[in-house]
Design a protein around this motif. Structure first.
Motif, PDB file in Angstrom:
ATOM      1  N   ARG A  17       0.854  -1.195   0.000  1.00  0.00           N
ATOM      2  CA  ARG A  17       0.000   0.000   0.000  1.00  0.00           C
ATOM      3  C   ARG A  17       0.890   1.246   0.000  1.00  0.00           C
ATOM      4  O   ARG A  17       1.888   1.300   0.716  1.00  0.00           O
ATOM      5  CB  ARG A  17      -0.890  -0.015   1.239  1.00  0.00           C
ATOM      6  N   VAL A  18       0.509   2.237  -0.814  1.00  0.00           N
ATOM      7  CA  VAL A  18       1.328   3.460  -0.878  1.00  0.00           C
ATOM      8  C   VAL A  18       0.440   4.687  -0.729  1.00  0.00           C
ATOM      9  O   VAL A  18      -0.755   4.645  -0.991  1.00  0.00           O
ATOM     10  CB  VAL A  18       2.112   3.564  -2.210  1.00  0.00           C
ATOM     11  N   GLY A  19       1.083   5.782  -0.326  1.00  0.00           N
ATOM     12  CA  GLY A  19       0.329   7.029  -0.114  1.00  0.00           C
ATOM     13  C   GLY A  19       0.630   8.068  -1.176  1.00  0.00           C
ATOM     14  O   GLY A  19       0.083   9.157  -1.130  1.00  0.00           O
ATOM     15  N   VAL A  20       1.529   7.770  -2.097  1.00  0.00           N
ATOM     16  CA  VAL A  20       1.865   8.751  -3.126  1.00  0.00           C
ATOM     17  C   VAL A  20       1.880   8.067  -4.488  1.00  0.00           C
ATOM     18  O   VAL A  20       2.141   6.866  -4.580  1.00  0.00           O
ATOM     19  CB  VAL A  20       3.263   9.387  -2.899  1.00  0.00           C
ATOM     20  N   ALA A  21       1.606   8.843  -5.528  1.00  0.00           N
ATOM     21  CA  ALA A  21       1.721   8.330  -6.896  1.00  0.00           C
ATOM     22  C   ALA A  21       2.785   9.170  -7.583  1.00  0.00           C
ATOM     23  O   ALA A  21       2.558  10.340  -7.879  1.00  0.00           O
ATOM     24  CB  ALA A  21       0.382   8.452  -7.609  1.00  0.00           C
ATOM     25  N   LEU A  22       3.943   8.583  -7.786  1.00  0.00           N
ATOM     26  CA  LEU A  22       5.044   9.339  -8.389  1.00  0.00           C
ATOM     27  C   LEU A  22       4.895   9.334  -9.908  1.00  0.00           C
ATOM     28  O   LEU A  22       4.414   8.339 -10.489  1.00  0.00           O
ATOM     29  CB  LEU A  22       6.388   8.704  -8.012  1.00  0.00           C
ATOM     30  N   PRO A  23       5.293  10.433 -10.573  1.00  0.00           N
ATOM     31  CA  PRO A  23       5.247  10.421 -12.039  1.00  0.00           C
ATOM     32  C   PRO A  23       6.233   9.401 -12.601  1.00  0.00           C
ATOM     33  O   PRO A  23       7.172   8.998 -11.898  1.00  0.00           O
ATOM     34  CB  PRO A  23       5.663  11.852 -12.418  1.00  0.00           C
ATOM     35  N   MET A  46       1.457   2.445   3.907  1.00  0.00           N
ATOM     36  CA  MET A  46       0.068   2.857   4.137  1.00  0.00           C
ATOM     37  C   MET A  46      -0.331   4.015   3.235  1.00  0.00           C
ATOM     38  O   MET A  46       0.518   4.680   2.646  1.00  0.00           O
ATOM     39  CB  MET A  46      -0.136   3.208   5.604  1.00  0.00           C
ATOM     40  N   ASP A  47      -1.634   4.263   3.173  1.00  0.00           N
ATOM     41  CA  ASP A  47      -2.150   5.338   2.322  1.00  0.00           C
ATOM     42  C   ASP A  47      -2.121   6.662   3.086  1.00  0.00           C
ATOM     43  O   ASP A  47      -1.947   6.695   4.313  1.00  0.00           O
ATOM     44  CB  ASP A  47      -3.576   4.996   1.883  1.00  0.00           C
ATOM     45  N   GLU A  48      -2.312   7.740   2.334  1.00  0.00           N
ATOM     46  CA  GLU A  48      -2.163   9.079   2.915  1.00  0.00           C
ATOM     47  C   GLU A  48      -3.139   9.331   4.074  1.00  0.00           C
ATOM     48  O   GLU A  48      -2.756   9.851   5.120  1.00  0.00           O
ATOM     49  CB  GLU A  48      -2.366  10.133   1.815  1.00  0.00           C
ATOM     50  N   LEU A  49      -4.398   8.931   3.897  1.00  0.00           N
ATOM     51  CA  LEU A  49      -5.384   9.213   4.954  1.00  0.00           C
ATOM     52  C   LEU A  49      -5.010   8.507   6.260  1.00  0.00           C
ATOM     53  O   LEU A  49      -5.149   9.065   7.352  1.00  0.00           O
ATOM     54  CB  LEU A  49      -6.779   8.777   4.480  1.00  0.00           C
ATOM     55  N   THR A  50      -4.510   7.302   6.143  1.00  0.00           N
ATOM     56  CA  THR A  50      -4.107   6.576   7.353  1.00  0.00           C
ATOM     57  C   THR A  50      -2.947   7.305   8.047  1.00  0.00           C
ATOM     58  O   THR A  50      -2.909   7.413   9.279  1.00  0.00           O
ATOM     59  CB  THR A  50      -3.704   5.128   7.004  1.00  0.00           C
ATOM     60  N   VAL A  51      -2.023   7.817   7.235  1.00  0.00           N
ATOM     61  CA  VAL A  51      -0.895   8.565   7.807  1.00  0.00           C
ATOM     62  C   VAL A  51      -1.417   9.818   8.515  1.00  0.00           C
ATOM     63  O   VAL A  51      -1.030  10.126   9.652  1.00  0.00           O
ATOM     64  CB  VAL A  51       0.113   8.964   6.698  1.00  0.00           C
ATOM     65  N   VAL A  52      -2.315  10.549   7.849  1.00  0.00           N
ATOM     66  CA  VAL A  52      -2.864  11.782   8.438  1.00  0.00           C
ATOM     67  C   VAL A  52      -3.557  11.464   9.761  1.00  0.00           C
ATOM     68  O   VAL A  52      -3.339  12.116  10.779  1.00  0.00           O
ATOM     69  CB  VAL A  52      -3.842  12.468   7.452  1.00  0.00           C
ATOM     70  N   ARG A  53      -4.395  10.417   9.761  1.00  0.00           N
ATOM     71  CA  ARG A  53      -5.114  10.066  10.999  1.00  0.00           C
ATOM     72  C   ARG A  53      -4.141   9.693  12.109  1.00  0.00           C
ATOM     73  O   ARG A  53      -4.313  10.069  13.261  1.00  0.00           O
ATOM     74  CB  ARG A  53      -6.082   8.912  10.734  1.00  0.00           C
ATOM     75  N   HIS A  54      -3.114   8.950  11.730  1.00  0.00           N
ATOM     76  CA  HIS A  54      -2.133   8.500  12.723  1.00  0.00           C
ATOM     77  C   HIS A  54      -1.475   9.706  13.405  1.00  0.00           C
ATOM     78  O   HIS A  54      -1.442   9.805  14.631  1.00  0.00           O
ATOM     79  CB  HIS A  54      -1.085   7.619  12.058  1.00  0.00           C
ATOM     80  N   PHE A  55      -0.978  10.646  12.576  1.00  0.00           N
ATOM     81  CA  PHE A  55      -0.255  11.771  13.183  1.00  0.00           C
ATOM     82  C   PHE A  55      -1.212  12.749  13.883  1.00  0.00           C
ATOM     83  O   PHE A  55      -0.851  13.343  14.896  1.00  0.00           O
ATOM     84  CB  PHE A  55       0.630  12.469  12.143  1.00  0.00           C
ATOM     85  N   THR A  56      -2.413  12.887  13.354  1.00  0.00           N
ATOM     86  CA  THR A  56      -3.370  13.773  14.027  1.00  0.00           C
ATOM     87  C   THR A  56      -3.721  13.190  15.409  1.00  0.00           C
ATOM     88  O   THR A  56      -3.771  13.899  16.408  1.00  0.00           O
ATOM     89  CB  THR A  56      -4.637  13.958  13.169  1.00  0.00           C
ATOM     90  N   ARG A  57      -3.927  11.870  15.440  1.00  0.00           N
ATOM     91  CA  ARG A  57      -4.232  11.216  16.722  1.00  0.00           C
ATOM     92  C   ARG A  57      -3.084  11.422  17.707  1.00  0.00           C
ATOM     93  O   ARG A  57      -3.295  11.761  18.865  1.00  0.00           O
ATOM     94  CB  ARG A  57      -4.445   9.713  16.488  1.00  0.00           C
ATOM     95  N   LEU A  58      -1.859  11.267  17.212  1.00  0.00           N
ATOM     96  CA  LEU A  58      -0.700  11.459  18.096  1.00  0.00           C
ATOM     97  C   LEU A  58      -0.663  12.895  18.628  1.00  0.00           C
ATOM     98  O   LEU A  58      -0.420  13.133  19.807  1.00  0.00           O
ATOM     99  CB  LEU A  58       0.601  11.182  17.342  1.00  0.00           C
ATOM    100  N   SER A  59      -0.929  13.858  17.728  1.00  0.00           N
ATOM    101  CA  SER A  59      -0.843  15.267  18.145  1.00  0.00           C
ATOM    102  C   SER A  59      -1.871  15.573  19.216  1.00  0.00           C
ATOM    103  O   SER A  59      -1.658  16.421  20.081  1.00  0.00           O
ATOM    104  CB  SER A  59      -1.030  16.199  16.948  1.00  0.00           C
ATOM    105  N   GLN A  60      -2.999  14.867  19.184  1.00  0.00           N
ATOM    106  CA  GLN A  60      -4.046  15.135  20.169  1.00  0.00           C
ATOM    107  C   GLN A  60      -3.725  14.546  21.541  1.00  0.00           C
ATOM    108  O   GLN A  60      -4.425  14.785  22.502  1.00  0.00           O
ATOM    109  CB  GLN A  60      -5.387  14.600  19.657  1.00  0.00           C
TER     110      GLN A  60
END
Ligand SMILES: Cc1ncc(COP(=O)(O)O)c(C=O)c1O
Length: 477
Positions: A17-23, A46-60
């Protein structure tokens, strides 16, 4: 409390699973340099949304003044107005290169000069330097200045700094780092400096005294002028630890009561962010006797032109370039927003809030020195059988409060040091009192509940020393 188990980053990983699509690659592929890719370093996929949720959860998981009441004594965790951030993020401030010549950086130097002038007025000093990066760094600068003063007068034997036993740990540490020896002066029954002990310690080896007013007991040192005179008469100088200026701005100018050199923690009283040792600013102000020894460069103004210059007998630099410039912009913004009247009301409200809390809590939480407090007060948490201050502090976490400073100052057994600051409303203070009274009741009726606290956090009691000294920073699943 969220009852769903919290996944760790590695447990969210899904092969491929990847979070970016490179040219598509449009250059010839070349091998990755040897040693950069190590098979033992697993990376989660992992995908981008999972990364965002992970770090947002940590920040909280962070506790912050923007989310909750933070009565951490001695640290002045007041609200930092967002206007400070807007000012500090202006491109002109942010983008200025530290090596740009003075004549092309007039705006930044003018701001430094204006802030210096404001702080001179607040402290009654004849000059200030904004170089030091923290309160302790300001202390070190001030002690270097005192030492340089005695050496310049041909007094190398003045090596003794007198320090009240209520002092913050950085005080003796700074003096020791500057090569002086420290002598502890006991407190009297009222929580002030014991004048007889001070008199006995004042001899021809005294370099000075380092005194905090209000003290870390949250008490105003009523004998400050007598103390300064005693030390001056013995040939010493007076260093003021200004970490507690939140109780005094606009009410008392420290230089007027005999302080020769002092630091203010801009990251406390003047509402700039602090934590983790900085970046902050521990500005140092000096009376005429020490002004030329200040660390530099400091901002000067002549015929409307601004320049950075070294005081004539300066102890030198304590920090590269202008110091923590972003902090200076924030502190200046805050001082201009409040104005002279606001500075006074700040201190009055900080003292009023602390006395309000003290009055409502002192029946439940005994106070060793029960006189009227300044911006903070020190209670004791050992009033119920088998319950300690640590247990009370941990139970507060369950109710969503950051615990106060505990077990400091050392001269109060089981100390619980509460500093509400001026930025809290009566509703917040009342809600806090309700919880503190409830915890006091729990301590008597259900001590086990407190001894097992916190119950509402992902982890319970930690080995706090090991957590700070040997943190586990990588995944070992
Ligand atoms: C009374 C007192 N002095 C000195 C300091 C040191 O200041 P800093 O943390 O900015 O180094 C503190 C910090 O909490 C303090 O409370």
């Amino acid at each position: 409390m969220n009852l769903r188990p919290e996944p760790l980053a590695f447990e969210l990983s899904s092969p491929g699973r990847v979070g970016v699509a490179l040219p598509k690659c449009d250059v010839p592929a070349s091998p990755v340099p040897a040693g950069l890719l190590r098979p033992e370093l697993r990376l989660p996929e992992m995908d981008e949304l999972t990364v965002v949720r992970h770090f947002t959860r940590l920040s909280q998981k962070n506790f912050s003044i923007d989310t909750e009441f933070y009565p951490l004594g001695s640290c002045t965790m007041k609200y930092n107005p967002k206007a400070n951030e807007v000012a500090a993020s202006q491109p002109g401030w942010k983008g200025a290169h530290p090596l740009v010549a003075d004549e092309r950086n007039q705006g930044s130097i003018e701001l430094i000069w204006r802030l210096q002038e404001s702080l001179k007025a607040i402290g009654g000093f004849s000059a200030v330097s904004l170089q030091p990066a923290a309160g302790a760094h300001g202390e070190l600068s001030g002690v270097f200045m005192i030492r340089a003063y005695h050496l310049a007068r041909g007094n190398p034997g003045r090596v003794k700094m007198l320090i009240p036993d209520s002092a913050h740990g950085t005080n003796p540490a700074s003096c020791t780092m500057a090569g002086l020896t420290t002598v502890t002066i006991p407190s009297d029954a009222d929580g002030g400096v014991d004048l007889d002990a001070l008199r006995a310690a004042c001899d021809e080896t005294v370099a000075g005294i380092m005194i905090t007013n209000p003290s870390t007991l949250g008490l105003f040192e009523r004998n400050i002028e007598k103390i300064a005179k005693m030390v001056h008469d013995a040939g010493g100088l007076v260093y003021g630890d200004g970490a507690n200026m939140n109780a005094l701005t606009g009410v008392l100018r420290p230089a007027d009561v005999g302080i020769d050199v002092m630091h203010f923690n801009l990251h406390k009283t003047f509402s700039t962010p602090h934590g983790g040792g900085g970046p902050g600013v521990g500005m140092v102000g000096a009376a005429p006797v020490l002004a030329e020894y200040l660390p530099g460069p400091i901002a000067t103004r002549k015929d409307g032109t601004y320049a950075m210059a070294m005081p004539s007998k300066s102890i030198g630099r304590m920090k590269a370039f202008y110091g923590n410039f972003g902090v200076l912009v924030r502190a200046y913004t805050y001082i201009r927003m409040l104005g002279e009247e606001g500075m006074r009301r700040l201190a009055e409200s900080a003292v009023l809030n602390a006395n309000y809390l003290k009055a409502r809590l002192e029946k439940a939480y005994p106070i060793k020195y029960p006189r009227r407090c300044m911006h903070e007060f020190v209670a004791m948490g050992n009033f119920a059988e088998g319950v300690h201050t640590l247990d009370i502090a941990k139970r507060m976490i369950d109710y969503g409060y950051h615990p106060p400073t505990i077990y400091f100052p050392l001269i109060v057994p089981e100390a619980l040091m509460v500093e509400p600051t001026e930025t809290e409303s009566k509703e917040t203070l009342d809600a806090f009192v309700d919880v503190m009274l409830k915890i006091a009741e729990e301590a008597r009726t259900d001590p086990e509940l407190l001894r097992g606290a916190p119950h509402a956090t992902p982890v319970g009691r930690l080995d706090e020393v090991a957590a700070a000294r040997c943190p586990v920073l990588c995944y070992r699943g």
